[in-house]
Scaffold this motif. Structure first.
Motif, PDB file in Angstrom:
ATOM      1  N   TYR A   1       0.859  -1.171   0.000  1.00  0.00           N
ATOM      2  CA  TYR A   1       0.000   0.000   0.000  1.00  0.00           C
ATOM      3  C   TYR A   1       0.903   1.231   0.000  1.00  0.00           C
ATOM      4  CZ  TYR A   1      -4.197  -2.711   1.061  1.00  0.00           C
ATOM      5  OH  TYR A   1      -5.252  -3.584   0.998  1.00  0.00           O
ATOM      6  N   VAL A   2       0.565   2.173  -0.850  1.00  0.00           N
ATOM      7  CA  VAL A   2       1.363   3.397  -0.945  1.00  0.00           C
ATOM      8  C   VAL A   2       0.458   4.594  -0.706  1.00  0.00           C
ATOM      9  CG1 VAL A   2       2.873   4.815  -2.375  1.00  0.00           C
ATOM     10  CG2 VAL A   2       2.944   2.315  -2.588  1.00  0.00           C
ATOM     11  N   ILE A   3       0.814   5.419   0.280  1.00  0.00           N
ATOM     12  CA  ILE A   3       0.106   6.678   0.530  1.00  0.00           C
ATOM     13  C   ILE A   3       0.918   7.782  -0.130  1.00  0.00           C
ATOM     14  CG2 ILE A   3      -0.856   8.224   2.250  1.00  0.00           C
ATOM     15  CD1 ILE A   3      -2.066   5.413   2.223  1.00  0.00           C
ATOM     16  N   ALA A   4       0.371   8.323  -1.208  1.00  0.00           N
ATOM     17  CA  ALA A   4       1.079   9.353  -1.972  1.00  0.00           C
ATOM     18  C   ALA A   4       0.519  10.734  -1.634  1.00  0.00           C
ATOM     19  CB  ALA A   4       0.958   9.090  -3.465  1.00  0.00           C
ATOM     20  N   THR A   5       1.394  11.604  -1.186  1.00  0.00           N
ATOM     21  CA  THR A   5       1.022  13.006  -0.987  1.00  0.00           C
ATOM     22  C   THR A   5       1.640  13.832  -2.110  1.00  0.00           C
ATOM     23  OG1 THR A   5       2.938  13.354   0.442  1.00  0.00           O
ATOM     24  CG2 THR A   5       0.859  12.753   1.507  1.00  0.00           C
ATOM     25  N   VAL A   6       1.001  14.928  -2.419  1.00  0.00           N
ATOM     26  CA  VAL A   6       1.492  15.822  -3.472  1.00  0.00           C
ATOM     27  C   VAL A   6       1.812  17.170  -2.845  1.00  0.00           C
ATOM     28  CG1 VAL A   6       0.924  17.030  -5.605  1.00  0.00           C
ATOM     29  CG2 VAL A   6       0.228  14.646  -5.290  1.00  0.00           C
ATOM     30  N   GLU A   7       2.974  17.673  -3.170  1.00  0.00           N
ATOM     31  CA  GLU A   7       3.396  18.960  -2.614  1.00  0.00           C
ATOM     32  C   GLU A   7       4.004  19.828  -3.707  1.00  0.00           C
ATOM     33  OE1 GLU A   7       6.125  20.761   1.037  1.00  0.00           O
ATOM     34  OE2 GLU A   7       6.332  18.656   0.440  1.00  0.00           O
ATOM     35  N   ALA A   8       3.489  21.054  -3.789  1.00  0.00           N
ATOM     36  CA  ALA A   8       4.133  22.072  -4.613  1.00  0.00           C
ATOM     37  C   ALA A   8       4.948  22.921  -3.644  1.00  0.00           C
ATOM     38  CB  ALA A   8       3.109  22.924  -5.350  1.00  0.00           C
ATOM     39  N   PRO A   9       6.262  22.745  -3.609  1.00  0.00           N
ATOM     40  CA  PRO A   9       7.077  23.391  -2.570  1.00  0.00           C
ATOM     41  C   PRO A   9       7.156  24.901  -2.746  1.00  0.00           C
ATOM     42  CG  PRO A   9       8.479  22.312  -4.176  1.00  0.00           C
ATOM     43  CD  PRO A   9       7.075  21.933  -4.520  1.00  0.00           C
ATOM     44  N   ILE A  10       7.483  25.570  -1.669  1.00  0.00           N
ATOM     45  CA  ILE A  10       7.711  27.016  -1.700  1.00  0.00           C
ATOM     46  C   ILE A  10       9.015  27.257  -2.445  1.00  0.00           C
ATOM     47  CG2 ILE A  10       8.010  29.096  -0.301  1.00  0.00           C
ATOM     48  CD1 ILE A  10       6.657  27.509   2.000  1.00  0.00           C
ATOM     49  N   ARG A  11       8.968  28.047  -3.466  1.00  0.00           N
ATOM     50  CA  ARG A  11      10.168  28.325  -4.266  1.00  0.00           C
ATOM     51  C   ARG A  11      10.634  29.771  -4.140  1.00  0.00           C
ATOM     52  NH1 ARG A  11      11.113  23.870  -7.189  1.00  0.00           N
ATOM     53  NH2 ARG A  11       9.354  22.496  -7.711  1.00  0.00           N
ATOM     54  N   VAL A  12       9.762  30.627  -3.631  1.00  0.00           N
ATOM     55  CA  VAL A  12      10.142  32.032  -3.476  1.00  0.00           C
ATOM     56  C   VAL A  12       9.258  32.643  -2.399  1.00  0.00           C
ATOM     57  CG1 VAL A  12       8.526  32.874  -5.229  1.00  0.00           C
ATOM     58  CG2 VAL A  12      10.571  34.203  -4.696  1.00  0.00           C
ATOM     59  N   ILE A  13       9.804  33.614  -1.697  1.00  0.00           N
ATOM     60  CA  ILE A  13       9.047  34.352  -0.695  1.00  0.00           C
ATOM     61  C   ILE A  13       9.462  35.814  -0.807  1.00  0.00           C
ATOM     62  CG2 ILE A  13      10.762  33.905   1.101  1.00  0.00           C
ATOM     63  CD1 ILE A  13       8.521  33.924   3.153  1.00  0.00           C
ATOM     64  N   SER A  14       8.512  36.710  -0.697  1.00  0.00           N
ATOM     65  CA  SER A  14       8.808  38.137  -0.835  1.00  0.00           C
ATOM     66  C   SER A  14       8.191  38.904   0.326  1.00  0.00           C
ATOM     67  CB  SER A  14       8.270  38.683  -2.165  1.00  0.00           C
ATOM     68  OG  SER A  14       6.867  38.550  -2.230  1.00  0.00           O
ATOM     69  N   ILE A  15       8.835  40.016   0.681  1.00  0.00           N
ATOM     70  CA  ILE A  15       8.342  40.898   1.735  1.00  0.00           C
ATOM     71  C   ILE A  15       8.584  42.325   1.284  1.00  0.00           C
ATOM     72  CG2 ILE A  15      10.512  40.890   3.026  1.00  0.00           C
ATOM     73  CD1 ILE A  15       8.812  40.903   5.598  1.00  0.00           C
TER      74      ILE A  15
END
Length: 393
Positions: A112-126
């Motif tokens: 059994y495989v539990i697959a999660t999907v993540e679009a990682p943070i690639r940039v942050i601005s302030i």
């Protein structure tokens, strides 16, 4: 009937125990990239029947007759099946790729495989908004991350009161915008924004410090910019914002130690910037050309630190322009003094002339008076002498 029911329950319990022994693997897949869901078995026969299910729906089946795929998004490593490798390759992962998968080989569940999907943070601005708020943002992330604000020196969350908005875009990914008000004594604080992925795989930090400088034009101006202690940065970028338009004026790369300047009259001390001092020198700035918001941004691994300085160059005169200006002012003053002296001299001459004329008139009148007196006295005496003696009676 009761014995039959008990037998059924016993079989189901045995099956559940067997399924509990089936290994469960968790895999974190990256959005838009390929992802491998592992499944291995012990090859003991020539013909192999492989089935993959997602949420109990059959998505791939491999039999002796060949391979059957759905939508061309999942693949098997066909050359490695004989070695007991039934792993599934999911191509170009998207949000629909997440879920619970089951690998069945020769009608026996293997994994059994539990697959999660993540679009990682690639940039942050302030940055600061035109209305004066401090804004921190990121985009194209999944699932929605966690946001936290803090300050240095520390303030309570009740004092900060940030407002955060999140929403999906067309691909199902999320944007994040979080804002808070500046403190009354805002120049005393460093505002720190921290965005952490839901699974805790990433944590990005952006900080902002505000400053103000007022100086006269015509002399070199140094705009301070110092990286936080022990901050390992890869790039330093200086920008200038004028009339809501931001342009890049200088960039330094810590790997190549190369400085690229996009505007004249700017200078960076490369020996100091290696030590974290990225202060910018403006050579003889002019108010209309060099006033604005100067921002230095240190960028490191998942970290950004900005110092935003409002620079106001006031009108002044120095150098050749100052000399010409001073000569003109001196000439005007001397001219005014000369005019005043001439005016006073003319008034004095007129006054002297008037006094002389008055004195002359006075002398003439006195002379006339003195001339008239002797003629009157002899006439009076002659009258007395010519009067008859008898007439006295």
């Amino acid at each position: 009937m009761s014995k039959t029911h008990n037998g059924v329950y016993f079989v189901l319990w045995i099956i559940s125990l067997v399924e509990c022994k089936i290994p469960e693997v968790r895999v974190n897949c990256i959005f838009s990239e390929d992802c491998i869901l592992p499944c291995s078995f012990t090859p003991n026969r020539a013909d192999v029947n492989i089935q993959w299910y997602q949420q109990e729906a059959l998505i791939l089946r491999l039999q002796n007759a060949g391979e059957r795929l759905r939508n061309g998004t999942v693949w098997l490593f066909h050359d490695h099946i004989s070695e007991g490798n039934a792993s599934l390759l999911v191509k170009h992962v998207d949000i629909r790729s997440k879920g619970r998968y089951k690998c069945v080989v020769n009608n026996a569940t293997q994994t059994y495989v539990i697959a999660t999907v993540e679009a990682p943070i690639r940039v942050i601005s302030i940055d600061t908004t035109p209305s004066g708020l401090i804004q921190c943002s990121t985009k194209d992330v999944y699932p929605p991350p966690m946001v936290q604000w803090s300050t240095e020196p520390s303030l309570t969350s009740a004092a900060l009161q940030p407002i955060t908005r999140m929403g999906p875009n067309g691909k199902g990914l999320f944007y994040v915008e979080t804002v808070l008000k500046q403190q009354n004594n805002s120049l005393e604080y460093i505002y720190v924004c921290n965005i952490t992925s839901k699974y805790g795989t990433q944590s990005w930090t952006a900080s902002l410090q505000l400053k103000e400088i007022t100086d006269s034009e015509g002399q070199d101006l140094v705009i301070p910019c110092t990286a936080p202690k022990n901050f390992k940065f890869s790039t330093l970028v200086w920008t200038l914002t004028e009339a809501n338009k931001t342009t890049e004026i200088l960039k330094y790369d810590s790997w190549t130690h190369k400085t690229t300047s996009f505007r004249d009259h700017t200078k960076l001390d490369e020996e100091n910037v290696v030590k974290g001092d990225g202060s910018l020198t403006l050579k003889k700035p002019v108010g209309s050309d060099h006033s604005g918001i100067y921002t230095c941004a240190f960028s490191g691994i998942k970290t950004r630190h900005l110092i935003q300085t409002h620079v106001n160059i006031t009108y002044s005169r120095h150098g050749k322009d100052s000399t010409a200006y001073n000569l003109w002012m001196l000439a005007i003053v001397l001219g005014l003094l000369a005019l005043l002296a001439v005016t006073l001299l003319i008034k004095r001459c007129k006054a002297k002339s008037k006094r002389s004329q008055e004195n002359a008139q006075a002398d003439e009148e006195m002379q006339r008076i003195n001339t008239d007196k002797p003629t009157e006295e002899p006439q009076a005496e002659s009258k007395l002498m010519t009067q008859p003696l008898g007439s006295s009676s």
